[in-house]
Design a protein around this motif. Structure first.
Motif, PDB file in Angstrom:
ATOM      1  N   MET A  70      38.356  33.497  40.121  1.00  0.00           N
ATOM      2  CA  MET A  70      37.835  34.262  38.982  1.00  0.00           C
ATOM      3  C   MET A  70      38.062  35.753  39.162  1.00  0.00           C
ATOM      4  SD  MET A  70      34.187  32.649  37.718  1.00  0.00           S
ATOM      5  CE  MET A  70      33.847  34.165  36.851  1.00  0.00           C
ATOM      6  N   GLY A  71      37.730  36.248  40.360  1.00  0.00           N
ATOM      7  CA  GLY A  71      37.653  37.687  40.550  1.00  0.00           C
ATOM      8  C   GLY A  71      38.954  38.389  40.858  1.00  0.00           C
ATOM      9  N   PHE A  72      39.862  37.713  41.579  1.00  0.00           N
ATOM     10  CA  PHE A  72      41.055  38.420  42.048  1.00  0.00           C
ATOM     11  C   PHE A  72      41.916  38.967  40.913  1.00  0.00           C
ATOM     12  CE2 PHE A  72      45.008  39.035  44.450  1.00  0.00           C
ATOM     13  CZ  PHE A  72      44.499  39.663  45.575  1.00  0.00           C
ATOM     14  N   PRO A  73      42.176  38.196  39.845  1.00  0.00           N
ATOM     15  CA  PRO A  73      42.947  38.796  38.742  1.00  0.00           C
ATOM     16  C   PRO A  73      42.236  39.985  38.092  1.00  0.00           C
ATOM     17  CG  PRO A  73      42.952  36.402  38.587  1.00  0.00           C
ATOM     18  CD  PRO A  73      41.927  36.760  39.615  1.00  0.00           C
ATOM     19  N   ARG A  74      40.880  39.960  38.061  1.00  0.00           N
ATOM     20  CA  ARG A  74      40.149  41.090  37.484  1.00  0.00           C
ATOM     21  C   ARG A  74      40.212  42.306  38.409  1.00  0.00           C
ATOM     22  NH1 ARG A  74      40.311  37.109  34.817  1.00  0.00           N
ATOM     23  NH2 ARG A  74      39.255  36.796  32.823  1.00  0.00           N
ATOM     24  N   GLU A  75      40.261  42.072  39.721  1.00  0.00           N
ATOM     25  CA  GLU A  75      40.470  43.187  40.642  1.00  0.00           C
ATOM     26  C   GLU A  75      41.802  43.875  40.346  1.00  0.00           C
ATOM     27  OE1 GLU A  75      38.094  41.561  44.614  1.00  0.00           O
ATOM     28  OE2 GLU A  75      40.213  42.073  44.736  1.00  0.00           O
ATOM     29  N   ALA A  76      42.812  43.083  40.054  1.00  0.00           N
ATOM     30  CA  ALA A  76      44.122  43.662  39.716  1.00  0.00           C
ATOM     31  C   ALA A  76      44.023  44.517  38.462  1.00  0.00           C
ATOM     32  CB  ALA A  76      45.161  42.551  39.532  1.00  0.00           C
ATOM     33  N   SER A  77      43.272  44.055  37.466  1.00  0.00           N
ATOM     34  CA  SER A  77      43.108  44.833  36.225  1.00  0.00           C
ATOM     35  C   SER A  77      42.382  46.144  36.499  1.00  0.00           C
ATOM     36  CB  SER A  77      42.328  44.011  35.192  1.00  0.00           C
ATOM     37  OG  SER A  77      43.018  42.831  34.857  1.00  0.00           O
ATOM     38  N   ILE A  78      41.324  46.094  37.315  1.00  0.00           N
ATOM     39  CA  ILE A  78      40.577  47.309  37.655  1.00  0.00           C
ATOM     40  C   ILE A  78      41.460  48.260  38.448  1.00  0.00           C
ATOM     41  CG2 ILE A  78      38.625  48.194  38.977  1.00  0.00           C
ATOM     42  CD1 ILE A  78      37.184  45.526  38.297  1.00  0.00           C
ATOM     43  N   LEU A  93      46.985  28.502  39.276  1.00  0.00           N
ATOM     44  CA  LEU A  93      45.563  28.664  38.996  1.00  0.00           C
ATOM     45  C   LEU A  93      45.209  30.131  38.790  1.00  0.00           C
ATOM     46  CD1 LEU A  93      44.113  26.107  41.545  1.00  0.00           C
ATOM     47  CD2 LEU A  93      43.774  26.007  39.093  1.00  0.00           C
ATOM     48  N   LEU A  94      45.751  31.001  39.635  1.00  0.00           N
ATOM     49  CA  LEU A  94      45.509  32.438  39.477  1.00  0.00           C
ATOM     50  C   LEU A  94      46.001  32.928  38.119  1.00  0.00           C
ATOM     51  CD1 LEU A  94      46.339  34.172  42.889  1.00  0.00           C
ATOM     52  CD2 LEU A  94      44.213  34.378  41.595  1.00  0.00           C
ATOM     53  N   ALA A  95      47.183  32.484  37.734  1.00  0.00           N
ATOM     54  CA  ALA A  95      47.725  32.891  36.435  1.00  0.00           C
ATOM     55  C   ALA A  95      46.833  32.402  35.300  1.00  0.00           C
ATOM     56  CB  ALA A  95      49.149  32.361  36.265  1.00  0.00           C
ATOM     57  N   ALA A  96      46.336  31.164  35.423  1.00  0.00           N
ATOM     58  CA  ALA A  96      45.475  30.609  34.385  1.00  0.00           C
ATOM     59  C   ALA A  96      44.129  31.310  34.322  1.00  0.00           C
ATOM     60  CB  ALA A  96      45.274  29.113  34.617  1.00  0.00           C
ATOM     61  N   ALA A  97      43.760  32.020  35.393  1.00  0.00           N
ATOM     62  CA  ALA A  97      42.489  32.747  35.424  1.00  0.00           C
ATOM     63  C   ALA A  97      42.616  34.174  34.890  1.00  0.00           C
ATOM     64  CB  ALA A  97      41.946  32.785  36.851  1.00  0.00           C
ATOM     65  N   ILE A 156      50.605  40.651  40.198  1.00  0.00           N
ATOM     66  CA  ILE A 156      49.869  40.106  39.059  1.00  0.00           C
ATOM     67  C   ILE A 156      50.091  40.959  37.818  1.00  0.00           C
ATOM     68  CG2 ILE A 156      47.554  39.665  38.149  1.00  0.00           C
ATOM     69  CD1 ILE A 156      46.739  38.883  41.024  1.00  0.00           C
ATOM     70  N   VAL A 157      49.968  42.272  37.972  1.00  0.00           N
ATOM     71  CA  VAL A 157      50.156  43.183  36.835  1.00  0.00           C
ATOM     72  C   VAL A 157      51.586  43.094  36.312  1.00  0.00           C
ATOM     73  CG1 VAL A 157      50.214  45.608  36.137  1.00  0.00           C
ATOM     74  CG2 VAL A 157      48.314  44.749  37.527  1.00  0.00           C
ATOM     75  N   ASP A 158      52.560  43.057  37.222  1.00  0.00           N
ATOM     76  CA  ASP A 158      53.964  43.002  36.807  1.00  0.00           C
ATOM     77  C   ASP A 158      54.272  41.692  36.080  1.00  0.00           C
ATOM     78  OD1 ASP A 158      56.726  44.191  36.981  1.00  0.00           O
ATOM     79  OD2 ASP A 158      57.096  42.292  38.016  1.00  0.00           O
ATOM     80  N   SER A 159      53.668  40.582  36.532  1.00  0.00           N
ATOM     81  CA  SER A 159      53.927  39.310  35.859  1.00  0.00           C
ATOM     82  C   SER A 159      53.340  39.301  34.453  1.00  0.00           C
ATOM     83  CB  SER A 159      53.360  38.150  36.681  1.00  0.00           C
ATOM     84  OG  SER A 159      51.944  38.144  36.650  1.00  0.00           O
TER      85      SER A 159
END
Length: 433
Positions: free
Chosen positions: A288-296, A186-190, A80-83
């Motif tokens: 909602m949460g999984f992309p934010r977990e990647a950011s954290i 959907l994950l990307a859009a979130a 996710i971060v790399d994309s």
């Protein structure tokens, strides 16, 4: 990737067919609630919807891993971060054959999920808009008002920016609502990349580096090949009441004045599967949460060398509470992790930092760490009147008090901080056999 269809993902992971047609009034909700977190995705028929409707597509982390083609959290976060840093390529192809959908918005897989909601809601639609050279793709709920009208909830982020730009010029914003796509889209859009970074590029990165898209029939917005439903719309200057709606925290989001969406034309792609998501369900929380977990994870990893796990808890909607497991190198690392997490996810309200011997998915182990490794007079961080989440009903005008708990043991801790060990047994939440 050849296409980003939901059908291709379901055929890869397997699914179970529901042998009855579901009513839009609460029956869809009951099925989601009864089956989420257990077994394969479901494929059902919903009254008034032409295509089969997928349910609980990514309601578990294991299904998210399959959607991203990874085996665990760290690999998923890195993808996710790399994309975000290196988006993939969009390959434009000819528009596939599409059939007009005369039912308009009333043919979308919308449902009334909870008592007291304003009406039939679609919560699985990606809204794609391009204006003045900037494109955005994000997930927004739609309250169906009729065949050609719906109300859209827009928070002050990137779609709101494009909408305001258009309104300042006296224009309605041309947009495209897309339903029934591979969950990686959907994950990307979130996610929340910087303005100007197109989320479909992130999806292309997550799906191997490229993704085929075509231009929507009326507005010419990019649409991932494989989409089940496509609707070209105008987000207008007209405002109506939107809500109540049960959101990720399983609380009723309040009634607001929100823009009206006017339908220009709607289409379906025969043979594809569409998708419905219930607010507050495990699937909603995961997306909602999984992309934010990647950011954290990325933010804490930059501050500390060894981050073992990050979890945004389901009970907090995958949004307000985080548990982070680290391997301390220095005293104070726990507080450093707390501050990095708050900076990475501004909606975060409470953070608990634990050692790597604590399972972040086990609330009993997390509570045990707080009980045995935390002292409020030296391990508590409180930040008053900080920006929080509008989802939190206890926040005042978006301001909240944030709290971090450093529940890590001292580096020179002795046997008294260890959990008793039983050979051949691993501690976890108690389950009867």
């Amino acid at each position: 990737m050849e296409d980003a269809s939901l059908k291709s993902f379901l055929e890869e992971v397997g699914y179970r067919v529901v042998d009855r047609t579901l009513s839009r009034e609460y029956e869809v909700a009951r099925l989601i609630a009864e089956t989420q977190g257990c077994g394969p995705p479901l494929l059902a028929r919903i009254e008034g919807v032409r295509q089969p409707v997928a349910i609980n597509v990514v309601d578990t982390r294991e299904k998210l891993y399959k959607a991203l083609g990874v085996t665990g959290d760290s690999e998923a976060y890195a993808k996710i971060v790399d994309s975000t840093m290196r988006p993939g390529r969009l390959e434009y192809v000819d528009k596939p054959p599409l059939d007009e959908m005369p039912e308009g918005f009333e043919g979308l897989p919308a449902a009334r999920f909870y008592e007291g909601e304003a009406g039939l809601y679609l919560s699985s639609g990606i809204v794609i808009a391009c204006y003045e050279g900037v494109c955005n793709a994000s997930i927004h709920r739609l309250l169906i008002l009729g065949r050609e009208r719906a109300a859209i909830r827009i928070v002050p982020r990137h779609l709101w920016h494009l909408y305001r730009k258009a309104r300042e010029r006296g224009e309605d914003l041309p947009a495209t609502v897309v339903v029934g796509l591979h969950p990686a889209v959907l994950l990307a859009a979130a996610t929340s990349p910087p303005l100007g970074v197109f989320e479909l590029g992130l999806a292309a990165g997550m799906l191997g580096g490229s993704m085929k898209v075509y231009r929507s029939p009326v507005h010419g917005n990019p649409v991932p090949l494989g989409a089940a439903m496509v609707a070209d719309v105008w987000i207008t200057g007209e405002q109506v009441e939107e809500g109540p709606y049960v959101d990720a925290l399983l609380t009723y989001d309040r009634v607001r004045q929100q823009p009206v969406v006017r339908l220009e034309a709607a289409y379906i792609k025969e043979g594809e599967y569409t998708h419905t998501i219930m607010g507050g369900s495990l699937e909603h929380v995961n997306l909602m949460g999984f992309p934010r977990e990647a950011s954290i994870w990325e933010a804490v990893r930059r501050a500390l060398p060894r981050v073992r796990a990050v979890r945004l808890t389901p009970a907090s909607g995958g949004w307000l509470h985080a548990v982070i497991a680290v391997e301390k190198q220095h005293e104070g690392d726990g507080k450093t992790a707390i501050m990095a997490a708050f900076a990475a996810h501004p909606s975060l309200k409470h953070v608990v930092v634990v050692d790597s011997d604590v399972d972040v998915d086990d609330p009993m182990q997390v509570e045990w760490a707080i009980a045995t490794r935390f002292q409020a007079d030296k391990d508590l961080v409180i930040i008053p009147r900080a920006r929080g989440s509008t989802l939190d009903p206890s926040a005042a005008d978006g301001l909240t008090a944030k709290m971090g708990l450093d529940a890590t043991r001292p580096l020179d801790a002795g046997l008294g901080y260890e959990r008793g060990r039983i050979p051949g047994f691993k501690w976890g939440s108690r389950r009867c056999r």
